[in-house]
Scaffold this active site. Sequence first.
Site, mmCIF file in Angstrom:
data_model
loop_
_atom_site.group_PDB
_atom_site.id
_atom_site.type_symbol
_atom_site.label_atom_id
_atom_site.label_comp_id
_atom_site.label_asym_id
_atom_site.label_seq_id
_atom_site.Cartn_x
_atom_site.Cartn_y
_atom_site.Cartn_z
ATOM 1 N N ASP A 149 -4.931 25.545 -10.184
ATOM 2 C CA ASP A 149 -5.202 24.882 -11.384
ATOM 3 C C ASP A 149 -4.541 25.512 -12.694
ATOM 4 O OD1 ASP A 149 -6.221 22.863 -13.032
ATOM 5 O OD2 ASP A 149 -8.413 23.050 -11.992
ATOM 6 N N GLU A 171 -13.011 16.803 -9.852
ATOM 7 C CA GLU A 171 -12.885 18.228 -10.598
ATOM 8 C C GLU A 171 -13.605 18.196 -11.894
ATOM 9 O OE1 GLU A 171 -11.895 21.690 -12.493
ATOM 10 O OE2 GLU A 171 -11.106 19.877 -13.138
ATOM 11 N N HIS A 190 -5.934 19.618 -21.888
ATOM 12 C CA HIS A 190 -6.921 18.628 -22.231
ATOM 13 C C HIS A 190 -6.450 17.839 -23.366
ATOM 14 C CE1 HIS A 190 -10.544 19.327 -19.346
ATOM 15 N NE2 HIS A 190 -9.529 19.375 -18.850
HETATM 16 ZN ZN LIG Z 1 -8.032 21.203 -14.024
#
Ligand SMILES: [Zn+2]
Length: 349
Positions: A246, A225, A326
């Site tokens: 997600d 992904e 992230h």
């Molecule tokens: Zn993700």
Amino acid sequence: MPSLPNIDTSFLTIFLVDLLNTPSPTGNAEPAVAFVEQMLKQYPELTLSRTRKGALVARWEGQKNDAPRALTAHVDTLGAMVKEIKSNGRLKLSRIGGILLNGVETEGCWVLASRGKKVRGSFMFNDSSSHVHGAAVNETKRSEDNMEVRLDARTTSADETRVLGIRVGDFVVFDPRVEVTEGFVRSRFLDDKACVVCIVAAIKSLHDAGLQPQQTTYFHFSNYEEVGHGASAGIPSEVHELLTVDMAAIGEGQESDEFHASLCIKDSGGPYHHEMSNRLRALADVHGIPFKTDIYPYYASDGEAFWKAGGDVAVALIGPGVDASHNYERTHTEALTATTNWLLAYLLS
Ligand SMILES: [Zn+2]
């Protein structure tokens, strides 16, 4: 509308911590795929298979089979690879996915040496010493070109580093630094392991209660992904709709938070399927599931990867709010529970 079965939250937390501690950068996600596979093997209702690309698919026969469904979440994470063995013996990296360089500066890492053993190190700015480089340490913009892995091994040359078994293209995995405190889960790569665990917790919850999905359902655990093509293959063609699970993006201007699940109405790839999204909202309302609706400005999902690959299905996206995505991420068990309950409501509807 039946009430939802109980969620084993201690299972959810323990499995999440273990999965977070299983390194799985895109391209080398097999240890995490295998870990999830091992967990799912104990449920005889599931038929497990692998795609040729290495994703895991679990099929659960539903009470009905006239509109089969799929859920997808990804086990692969951000990471890096050795780009270059430098003349000082240290390593220049090439990023896998959108990992933030300042987010992993000074982080511990393992180099998975293809010709040797794992080698420990840390990811540093080239000119890190404040006493040597002064203000430049603070003021220089970080890039792949001015950061390096400092190996915990006696090497000051490329040849000495090669003797350790390290080669260009070897994977580098950053420490996830998992901590659970007061219901908060803080770790790298909650994206998307948190959602993988919500799906597994929902499967366990149905199994423990002796229940079965309303429609035949495929659970797709994607392994590519973070580079954009995870679920572009592996969703069976008989599937009518795909629920992507997600993380939700939290930050200034966002509705999402760490105590709710979010329904993503639109992201960088455009709007999700309106009717399916509305059905999910109605389910959350009926079951009293705390949720937000949101738009994610810099975001793409595996559901869209399947759409772009030609998948003719309705696609929607839900997931727990994850702070500092992230980067060094954090969520709360309330968001994980809300997401799992939402999955249960969907599976039973
Ligand atoms: Zn993700």
